[in-house]
Design an enzyme around this catalytic site. Structure first.
Site, PDB file in Angstrom:
ATOM      1  N   GLY B 126      42.876 -19.467  39.942  1.00 58.21           N
ATOM      2  CA  GLY B 126      43.722 -20.540  38.989  1.00 58.21           C
ATOM      3  C   GLY B 126      44.568 -19.721  39.437  1.00 58.21           C
ATOM      4  O   GLY B 126      45.735 -18.982  38.693  1.00 58.21           O
ATOM      5  N   SER B 128      46.819 -19.290  43.262  1.00 59.17           N
ATOM      6  CA  SER B 128      47.867 -19.657  43.907  1.00 59.17           C
ATOM      7  C   SER B 128      49.315 -20.959  42.795  1.00 59.17           C
ATOM      8  O   SER B 128      48.168 -21.616  42.109  1.00 59.17           O
ATOM      9  CB  SER B 128      48.459 -20.374  45.369  1.00 59.17           C
ATOM     10  OG  SER B 128      47.985 -19.288  45.774  1.00 59.17           O
ATOM     11  N   SER B 160      39.259 -23.624  45.586  1.00 58.73           N
ATOM     12  CA  SER B 160      37.793 -24.350  45.640  1.00 58.73           C
ATOM     13  C   SER B 160      37.267 -24.674  44.375  1.00 58.73           C
ATOM     14  O   SER B 160      37.229 -23.612  43.558  1.00 58.73           O
ATOM     15  CB  SER B 160      38.221 -23.320  46.413  1.00 58.73           C
ATOM     16  OG  SER B 160      38.562 -22.310  47.695  1.00 58.73           O
ATOM     17  N   GLU B 243      37.718  -8.640  46.149  1.00 60.09           N
ATOM     18  CA  GLU B 243      37.296  -9.828  46.583  1.00 60.09           C
ATOM     19  C   GLU B 243      37.326  -8.984  48.340  1.00 60.09           C
ATOM     20  O   GLU B 243      36.579  -9.825  48.819  1.00 60.09           O
ATOM     21  CB  GLU B 243      38.715 -11.075  46.848  1.00 60.09           C
ATOM     22  CG  GLU B 243      39.167 -11.550  47.810  1.00 60.09           C
ATOM     23  CD  GLU B 243      40.078 -12.743  48.411  1.00 60.09           C
ATOM     24  OE1 GLU B 243      40.528 -13.556  47.664  1.00 60.09           O
ATOM     25  OE2 GLU B 243      41.106 -12.487  48.937  1.00 60.09           O
TER      26      GLU B 243
END
Lengths: 323, 377, 377, 323
Positions: B126, B128, B160, B243
């Site tokens: 969480g 954006s 996602s 990431e």
């Protein structure tokens, strides 16, 4: 054990090459020597031989230094970065071919700087004079052919000599993955070119002011610079991977080498063109160096035959089996 | 720069390959619902049981404690074995786990990391918000300290697998007065708390790849703060560098296999004889080969445990362009593909997100220009 | 949106075609020196004598007084006849003439325009400076009023055909105190005045396509100011809009012929059977077809005499990309072209200037974004 | 006399189309009707017929409006811009084919909205139901074939129906430049798509704020918007040129039409993809409209066969002789 980062010994090789070139082969040297008949002075060529660069990858038992393609890669990156004059790429290859054929006499002539070699590209030859050897490659063989006579033609890259040649006798014809080695060398030299224009563009973008700010502030310029950095990272990884795979005798070395060359050729052509754009008007002048890198990038992308020959090797394996 | 074949490495790869040949799920992954979550959990549990979870994570948290190199080999073998590519554990392994390892407290590591390895708790992201995309630091989801809790109100988007997750890594604004990068906190959000509403967002391929998540006065213990309150921006930078690190490597490597498959299709349907296709396939294959070598370059130039540097952004920027080129190429290889719905068209559509999700390519290129090339902002 | 074949138009084209067939110089254009200037002058004189100079310029200044449409047809027929493409009069016809028509005084028009049409006085451009490229308005060449003269000191760069020109359109700073766009003056510079030093600059193709021009206290009559002192920026905008108008149309249309020629070469050497080449040739030919239709669209949507609008920048942006693609395509069609010096390699190198000279493509795209699309600066 | 700018009568046609669509075919309508079995409601289809759109280019003597391809171009630009639902492009073409064959009965059925036509693409059909006609084109002929049965397949563009069809009898088979006409229509519709996304991107770039400024401030976004404006200008010029050339019966009409279609297809695909990028995350959602334009652009770029068929026509003339 695998590492794609140079170890201390390798870093020293790269540094010694870089130090010599920084001192003795400035861009002014490159321009001066581009005006000489051979494109390289006897002195400088002799230095290359003295420094052992021509013998780096030749086995010790035939008079070489006995290092691998990985070390040669580091040499060629520096040569590309500095646009070093003279047919090192083809003479080094010729020495490897002569060594594979057990022709110690030829090896000695080549690594001592006494004899040079050029290469055949289509119906042209690059950097070959009468009396030199001509490297002729297939996927599985390497030959050295005597150059009987040459008729110079105007070339595009001012630092390289192009001619039509009359061939003499074939001195050596031997099996071996020389085209794979040549692709790694050329990819490494192209990497040097990419890194050089990346740094040129970054410097210019940091210093050239327009609209009261450095032009690197503008996204169009910034993004073209970023693309060069990305290209350099990708190409360096792939060339290094191909080099260590080759030195370890792994079966996918020819695939990795062809991939490295295809990738390097593509990105060097783009990066050197973008570098001209980044420099604006000055980048379009002869006096500024951008065009020399552009022309070198295109020369190296064509030197080993049409790129589709390389593409065929890239497309050949049915699967990448992660070996 | 050296490759010396050694018995240990060879044995590791061999064992991985053998185990995977016997254990990769053969049944198709369910397309959604609880069945999907259970499938991913079961596959992760099986990997853990086999000793293949968290190859490079420390032994004390349930990992194997091996090097990044073995982690790369494991990803290669996963792709080679055709193992399920997507997983509700992607954020846990690629984001949250590495972030906790770098920045979490000992208690947090001990509590959360083993749950991930054992396939218990999927995570979601969480970061954006509808108003904060490229400009992430402008986020406005509020968290107010109330006793030993934070009270969170706001909304997050592009989450996602939000509906499957047990925990979320959530950035909240704890100090609205501070400069925008300085009032942010990185929070472990239990996703089943009251006040959380998760709504799927349908993507251009027709599937709900992600969610919008609404927080209405959700009470989260202060113990769930990673690092410290108001220092979340720096933690988020660790997350993002992770990431782009080897975390999602199986995704990148899977494009090697995608190109292998395309070459086979093109050989079968004759398009490989079309140089306009063959040239692009060759360049695409060379580029996917580089995805692999970039991983080796990265892991052999990075000390284990160090925060990945800006080169990870270069890898990502390179990758997303490869992704989209491969997807377009697939479309051009299959003749009427663009008219008829298929795996090919779905991938093509789905891959439009490659240059958007997780930071647009415009921003990535800025980052490289500024942090790698030293250009002014 | 209509095409009605009419006898007058047909006759004009027919007459032009017949005249050109008989009058286009057959001898090659000299590569430099006075011979080049004389060649261009002679060819321009011949056009004037035949009644083909200044098709759309007013009769009172020696023109034909016809419409822009006839001017387009004339350019088409020039290209069709293989007439010399480059000329030392390019700036006179594309820049200076139109600027004087739009912004010059009656005396200036009467004096300078007929000289151009009669092939007497080539012009050159002096806008850019070493420190002022994209940021043209930052120029620093100084001009100080002294009696009824301006005294000019500074330097200009990228001046094409500077050494052949009799006049220059030169931007000078007359008010260093004013805001940067507001202290500039557009000056008619007699290029043979004392204090002017012209030095050729060698380009990446080895040829001196342009010059650097140094001004050392050059005294120019105030009567040579176009419009008024300090209002030169607005005049320069007229010049640039003219540059992008139909003025240089023969250059754009010549790329239609270049692609025709490439198709023939590719048909002859077999590369047209290579779809990777044929696809690009087809797209290049479609794009060059559009260069022609854009000219028709422009002239039929523009009132004669009006200052061309921002759509001219769109035409130019489209064109320069076509130029470079055609040059690259030529390189790829001729096998070892990139090694051996040839017309193809020279054009390829020369066309790198397309996206730089006269304003980089980056700036052109900014202009379109801001003035056509209304985006913020 | 040539002009590529619409005259007053033409501007009125464009305006009447635009006015109707603005009122009756909002993007919400498009989305609603995409969920219906035929992809277009009976009412809306009847309106198209009532407005005379289906008869625009059909000669008056067989019951049409008797206008030219230039006027049809203006219609299709508006249809493309609004993503108007229903198989207008193929039904209009079918009416022209029927008219050329003197089949007034079929013309009447088609222009009245009673009967519709789809088109064959490879082994698929687009927008064809049992009982409809199927347009089959070659460079020099047009045929109308009865559709006996269809088996629907999932399509990519949600506003269009794709199927496999069993063909019945051939109703019409006539010589004529219908593929040239179809290319101009499709290029015009693609132009509408390009203009629509250009305007969408410009609006979003002006209004969406990040980093405290509208995102149109950033060169990457600004340049993508500028490219769309350039593409729109080039494509509009070329489609208009092809249309007036066709209506005047000029011999290069087929070349100009093929060029228009090749250009429009290329730029519509790029512009619609760039439009998604400009919108960031929201542009990747089903609820936002970007994807509908992307899918329409790709449909239209494939609707008349593989683009290489068009490329062949572009490459055919040895010279552009400026007629």
């Amino acid at each position: 054990m695998i590492t794609l980062v140079p170890d201390e010994e390798q870093r020293e090789i790269a540094k010694s090459v870089s130090d010599f070139l920084e001192k003795s082969v400035t861009i002014a040297t490159v321009r001066e020597q581009s005006l000489t008949p051979d494109g390289v002075s006897e002195d400088l060529w002799a230095s290359y031989a003295d420094l052992g660069w021509l013998a780096l990858g030749v086995p010790e038992e035939v008079g070489g230094v006995g290092l691998g393609v990985a070390e040669e890669m580091l040499l060629f990156v520096e040569l590309g970065r500095r646009l070093a004059p003279g047919p090192l790429r083809t003479t080094i290859l010729a020495a490897r071919i002569a060594a594979a054929a057990g022709r110690e006499d030829l090896v000695a002539e080549l690594v001592s700087g006494e004899r040079r070699a050029g290469i055949a590209v289509g119906d042209l030859v690059v950097d070959a004079r009468p009396g030199d050897l001509l490297v002729v490659l297939t996927e599985t063989t390497g030959s050295l052919v005597e150059v009987a006579a040459t008729e110079p033609v105007d070339g595009v890259d001012p630092t390289t000599r192009v001619a039509r040649a009359t061939r003499g006798a074939t001195a050596v014809d031997v099996d071996g993955p020389f085209l794979t080695i040549a692709r790694i060398h050329a990819a490494a030299e192209l990497l040097g070119v990419i890194e050089a224009v990346r740094d040129m563009s970054a410097f210019y973008a940091q210093t050239r002011q327009q609209f009261g700010v450095p032009i690197g502030t503008f996204q169009a310029v910034k993004h073209r610079c970023a693309d060069m950095a990305v290209a350099a990272y990708a190409v360096r990884s792939q060339v290094a991977f191909a080099a260590v795979k080759f030195d370890a005798g792994e079966p996918d070395a020819s695939f990795q080498a062809a991939s490295a060359y295809a990738l390097a050729a593509r990105h060097a052509q783009k990066s050197t063109a973008d570098n001209i754009q980044n420099h604006g008007g000055i980048g379009f002048t002869w006096e500024q160096d951008s065009h020399l890198f552009l022309k070198r990038a295109h020369l190296l992308s064509r030197l080993l035959g049409v790129l589709r020959d390389t593409y065929e090797v890239v497309l050949e394996p049915p699967r990448n089996d992660f070996i | 720069m050296k490759l010396i074949p050694d018995a240990d490495s060879a044995r590791f790869r061999e064992e991985a390959r053998t185990w995977l040949a016997e254990n990769v799920p053969r049944e198709p992954r369910p397309s959604g619902g609880e069945a999907l979550k259970e499938f991913d959990q079961e596959w992760q549990r099986r990997q853990f049981a086999g000793g293949w979870a968290g190859i490079d994570w420390d032994v004390e948290y349930g990992g194997r404690g091996l090097s990044l190199l073995e982690q790369v080999v494991w990803y290669e073998e996963l792709v080679r074995a055709g193992a399920p590519r997507e997983s509700v554990f992607a954020v846990a392994f690629g984001h949250a786990g590495p972030t906790l390892i770098m920045r979490g407290s000992e208690q947090q590591k001990e509590f959360y990391l083993p749950q991930i390895l054992r396939g218990e708790t999927p995570w979601s992201q969480g970061f954006s918000e509808p108003g904060s995309g490229s400009d992430l630091a402008s986020l406005s989801t509020r968290a107010v300290v109330d006793g030993d809790e934070l009270v969170v109100t706001g909304s997050k988007i592009w989450t996602s697998y939000g509906e499957y997750s047990d925990y979320g890594e959530v950035l909240v604004r704890t100090n609205p007065e501070a400069q925008k990068h300085k009032g942010i906190t990185w929070l472990i959000m239990p996703m089943h708390l009251p006040g959380i509403d998760i709504r799927p967002i349908r993507s251009i391929d027709g599937f709900p790849h992600n969610c919008e998540v609404f927080y209405d006065e959700v009470r989260v213990p202060l113990a769930n703060v990673v690092d410290r309150v108001d220092n979340g921006w720096s933690v988020a930078m660790s997350t993002l560098s992770a990431e782009r690190g080897p975390g999602f490597l199986d995704h990148r490597l899977s494009y090697i296999r995608a190109v292998d498959d395309l070459i086979e299709v093109a050989r079968d349907n004759g398009r490989l004889r079309d140089p306009a296709i063959a040239d692009r396939l060759a360049q695409a294959r060379a580029a996917t080969a580089a995805l692999r070598s970039m991983a080796y370059y990265q892991v052999t130039s990075t000390t284990k445990g160090a925060q990945p540097g800006p080169e990870t952004t270069a890898i990502r920027t390179f990758f997303v362009q490869v992704q989209q080129e491969v997807a377009r190429l697939a479309l051009d290889i299959v003749d009427t593909a663009v008219l008829e719905w298929s795996h090919t068209t779905r991938e093509w559509l789905a891959d439009f997100s490659a240059t958007i999700a997780g930071g647009t390519i415009d921003i990535q290129r800025n980052v490289i220009g500024e942090r790698v090339m030293g250009l002014p902002r």
